[in-house]
Design a protein around this motif. Structure first.
Motif, PDB file in Angstrom:
ATOM      1  N   ASP A  31       0.841  -1.203   0.000  1.00  0.00           N
ATOM      2  CA  ASP A  31       0.000   0.000   0.000  1.00  0.00           C
ATOM      3  C   ASP A  31       0.875   1.251   0.000  1.00  0.00           C
ATOM      4  OD1 ASP A  31      -2.161  -1.717   0.252  1.00  0.00           O
ATOM      5  OD2 ASP A  31      -2.337  -1.424   2.425  1.00  0.00           O
ATOM      6  N   LEU A  32       1.911   1.219   0.819  1.00  0.00           N
ATOM      7  CA  LEU A  32       2.823   2.356   0.892  1.00  0.00           C
ATOM      8  C   LEU A  32       3.498   2.596  -0.448  1.00  0.00           C
ATOM      9  CD1 LEU A  32       4.402   4.546   2.357  1.00  0.00           C
ATOM     10  CD2 LEU A  32       6.006   2.792   3.136  1.00  0.00           C
ATOM     11  N   HIS A  33       3.957   1.527  -1.083  1.00  0.00           N
ATOM     12  CA  HIS A  33       4.583   1.663  -2.398  1.00  0.00           C
ATOM     13  C   HIS A  33       3.618   2.309  -3.391  1.00  0.00           C
ATOM     14  CE1 HIS A  33       7.623  -1.813  -1.518  1.00  0.00           C
ATOM     15  NE2 HIS A  33       7.934  -0.683  -0.914  1.00  0.00           N
ATOM     16  N   GLN A  34       2.362   1.864  -3.362  1.00  0.00           N
ATOM     17  CA  GLN A  34       1.363   2.429  -4.277  1.00  0.00           C
ATOM     18  C   GLN A  34       1.178   3.912  -4.009  1.00  0.00           C
ATOM     19  OE1 GLN A  34      -0.628   0.226  -6.734  1.00  0.00           O
ATOM     20  NE2 GLN A  34      -0.162   2.275  -7.430  1.00  0.00           N
ATOM     21  N   PHE A  35       1.123   4.264  -2.742  1.00  0.00           N
ATOM     22  CA  PHE A  35       0.984   5.676  -2.373  1.00  0.00           C
ATOM     23  C   PHE A  35       2.159   6.494  -2.906  1.00  0.00           C
ATOM     24  CE2 PHE A  35       2.094   9.249   0.280  1.00  0.00           C
ATOM     25  CZ  PHE A  35       0.911   9.952   0.357  1.00  0.00           C
ATOM     26  N   LEU A  36       3.360   6.035  -2.641  1.00  0.00           N
ATOM     27  CA  LEU A  36       4.551   6.777  -3.039  1.00  0.00           C
ATOM     28  C   LEU A  36       4.653   6.909  -4.552  1.00  0.00           C
ATOM     29  CD1 LEU A  36       7.177   5.161  -0.615  1.00  0.00           C
ATOM     30  CD2 LEU A  36       6.002   7.353  -0.335  1.00  0.00           C
ATOM     31  N   GLU A  37       4.337   5.832  -5.254  1.00  0.00           N
ATOM     32  CA  GLU A  37       4.481   5.819  -6.713  1.00  0.00           C
ATOM     33  C   GLU A  37       3.490   6.751  -7.399  1.00  0.00           C
ATOM     34  OE1 GLU A  37       4.277   1.638  -7.671  1.00  0.00           O
ATOM     35  OE2 GLU A  37       6.022   1.225  -6.379  1.00  0.00           O
ATOM     36  N   CYS A  38       2.424   7.119  -6.709  1.00  0.00           N
ATOM     37  CA  CYS A  38       1.458   8.094  -7.238  1.00  0.00           C
ATOM     38  C   CYS A  38       1.739   9.501  -6.708  1.00  0.00           C
ATOM     39  CB  CYS A  38       0.031   7.693  -6.873  1.00  0.00           C
ATOM     40  SG  CYS A  38      -0.543   6.166  -7.636  1.00  0.00           S
ATOM     41  N   HIS A  39       1.988   9.592  -5.416  1.00  0.00           N
ATOM     42  CA  HIS A  39       2.167  10.904  -4.785  1.00  0.00           C
ATOM     43  C   HIS A  39       3.429  11.619  -5.267  1.00  0.00           C
ATOM     44  CE1 HIS A  39       3.499  13.481  -1.278  1.00  0.00           C
ATOM     45  NE2 HIS A  39       2.366  14.035  -1.656  1.00  0.00           N
ATOM     46  N   VAL A  40       4.402  10.871  -5.747  1.00  0.00           N
ATOM     47  CA  VAL A  40       5.657  11.480  -6.191  1.00  0.00           C
ATOM     48  C   VAL A  40       5.427  12.516  -7.292  1.00  0.00           C
ATOM     49  CG1 VAL A  40       6.187   9.706  -7.943  1.00  0.00           C
ATOM     50  CG2 VAL A  40       8.053  10.991  -6.851  1.00  0.00           C
ATOM     51  N   TYR A  41       4.357  12.370  -8.068  1.00  0.00           N
ATOM     52  CA  TYR A  41       4.075  13.342  -9.130  1.00  0.00           C
ATOM     53  C   TYR A  41       3.684  14.702  -8.547  1.00  0.00           C
ATOM     54  CZ  TYR A  41       4.418   9.384 -12.232  1.00  0.00           C
ATOM     55  OH  TYR A  41       4.906   8.291 -12.912  1.00  0.00           O
ATOM     56  N   ALA A  42       3.068  14.691  -7.375  1.00  0.00           N
ATOM     57  CA  ALA A  42       2.755  15.954  -6.698  1.00  0.00           C
ATOM     58  C   ALA A  42       4.015  16.590  -6.126  1.00  0.00           C
ATOM     59  CB  ALA A  42       1.732  15.709  -5.587  1.00  0.00           C
ATOM     60  N   VAL A  43       4.944  15.764  -5.679  1.00  0.00           N
ATOM     61  CA  VAL A  43       6.226  16.276  -5.187  1.00  0.00           C
ATOM     62  C   VAL A  43       7.002  16.912  -6.339  1.00  0.00           C
ATOM     63  CG1 VAL A  43       8.380  15.679  -4.014  1.00  0.00           C
ATOM     64  CG2 VAL A  43       6.262  14.488  -3.401  1.00  0.00           C
ATOM     65  N   TRP A  44       6.921  16.270  -7.507  1.00  0.00           N
ATOM     66  CA  TRP A  44       7.648  16.767  -8.674  1.00  0.00           C
ATOM     67  C   TRP A  44       7.039  18.049  -9.225  1.00  0.00           C
ATOM     68  CZ3 TRP A  44       5.740  16.884 -13.852  1.00  0.00           C
ATOM     69  CH2 TRP A  44       6.681  17.367 -14.769  1.00  0.00           C
ATOM     70  N   ASP A  45       5.716  18.077  -9.458  1.00  0.00           N
ATOM     71  CA  ASP A  45       5.157  19.263 -10.114  1.00  0.00           C
ATOM     72  C   ASP A  45       5.106  20.467  -9.187  1.00  0.00           C
ATOM     73  OD1 ASP A  45       2.827  18.774  -8.571  1.00  0.00           O
ATOM     74  OD2 ASP A  45       1.486  19.199 -10.245  1.00  0.00           O
ATOM     75  N   PHE A  46       5.173  20.210  -7.878  1.00  0.00           N
ATOM     76  CA  PHE A  46       5.312  21.306  -6.916  1.00  0.00           C
ATOM     77  C   PHE A  46       6.556  22.136  -7.227  1.00  0.00           C
ATOM     78  CE2 PHE A  46       7.425  22.793  -3.053  1.00  0.00           C
ATOM     79  CZ  PHE A  46       6.461  23.622  -2.507  1.00  0.00           C
ATOM     80  N   MET A  47       7.635  21.460  -7.620  1.00  0.00           N
ATOM     81  CA  MET A  47       8.871  22.173  -7.925  1.00  0.00           C
ATOM     82  C   MET A  47       8.687  23.093  -9.129  1.00  0.00           C
ATOM     83  SD  MET A  47      10.911  21.279  -5.528  1.00  0.00           S
ATOM     84  CE  MET A  47      12.399  22.071  -6.156  1.00  0.00           C
ATOM     85  N   SER A  48       7.836  22.707 -10.071  1.00  0.00           N
ATOM     86  CA  SER A  48       7.579  23.576 -11.224  1.00  0.00           C
ATOM     87  C   SER A  48       6.770  24.809 -10.822  1.00  0.00           C
ATOM     88  CB  SER A  48       6.852  22.797 -12.323  1.00  0.00           C
ATOM     89  OG  SER A  48       7.716  21.851 -12.918  1.00  0.00           O
TER      90      SER A  48
END
Length: 260
Positions: A31-48
């Motif tokens: 479950d944690l892996h699934q969360f991280l693998e999706c949430h990482v896109y929010a971490v990335w586009d935040f930088m933009s």
């Protein structure tokens, strides 16, 4: 209008996010892996969003000229410094996105899909095409598309709205809930890098970046009621897209359970 009124206007969406059933669904390492693998896109586009604000509020071209508002210049540069060059657990300098990806790898989450997505952006030179062609969940696509549409519009107060009320203002509370779930449900798993990342975000955003971002909004809007109204509209949309992201992660976790 002011910050306190905006907070009242968006309280419903904030409550939905903070009470989202996703937090209770992260029970296993898968479950944690699934969360991280999706949430990482929010971490990335935040930088933009962050870099778009830096481009708008400071001078990032040559020849250099002093930007119009020294206060907002300071605020965004302070946030950029920590987000792009923070200290890791072992004292190295990395962006928060790089720290997150490193924590993903450390706990066994997959990053191949993310790396392929970023390569596609680099190859096409068009983030919208890369989003559309990706195999991401439709709600994750919608989340990313919204971010880059706001950036493409080029209105600083609207970018700041998505950044502040859609991200920075929520991060301390959201990550606290996630951490509680991790610590309760995964006591045997070494999540030290991930917990460090979340705790660092909680520390920075609650004490420094959150108040700075609120001040930035106030500086950008001042007495302009039209701008304040747009801040409200963008903030609600940004929160709705974040709810959609949380829905997508919950759906993917539940789909895996059905297959098990």
């Amino acid at each position: 209008m002011n910050i306190s009124i905006i907070n009242q206007k968006i309280q419903l969406q904030k409550d939905i996010l903070l009470q989202h059933p996703l937090y209770e669904k992260v029970k296993t390492i898968d479950d944690l892996h699934q969360f991280l693998e999706c949430h990482v896109y929010a971490v990335w586009d935040f930088m933009s969003l962050l870099k778009a604000l830096q481009n708008k509020l400071t001078c990032t071209t040559t020849p250099w000229f002093a930007s119009q508002n020294p206060e907002t210049r300071y605020l965004i540069n302070e946030i950029v410094l920590a987000e792009e060059s923070d200290l890791t657990m072992d004292g190295k300098r990395l962006s928060h996105f790089e720290m997150y990806v490193d924590a993903m790898k450390d706990c066994g989450a997959q990053t191949a899909e993310l790396e392929s997505f970023l390569e596609n952006i680099n190859d096409t030179k068009n983030v919208f095409i890369a989003i559309k062609k990706s195999d991401l969940h439709p709600k994750i696509k919608a989340f990313l598309d919204f971010t880059f549409r706001i950036i493409e519009e080029g209105k600083t107060h609207r970018i700041a709205s998505a950044f502040t009320f859609g991200r920075e203002d929520l991060i301390p509370n959201m990550f606290t809930e996630i951490l509680k779930s991790f610590q309760q449900n995964l006591p045997e798993t070494d999540l030290s890098k991930l917990i460090y990342y979340f705790e660092r975000h909680i520390e920075l955003d609650a004490d420094e970046h959150g108040p700075m971002a609120m001040q930035m909004i106030t500086e950008l809007c001042r007495e302009d009621e039209h701008k304040w109204k747009e801040v409200e509209e963008v903030s609600i949309l940004a929160l709705e897209k974040r709810i959609g992201l949380w829905d997508a992660i919950e759906e993917k976790i539940e789909a895996k359970l059905e297959l098990a």
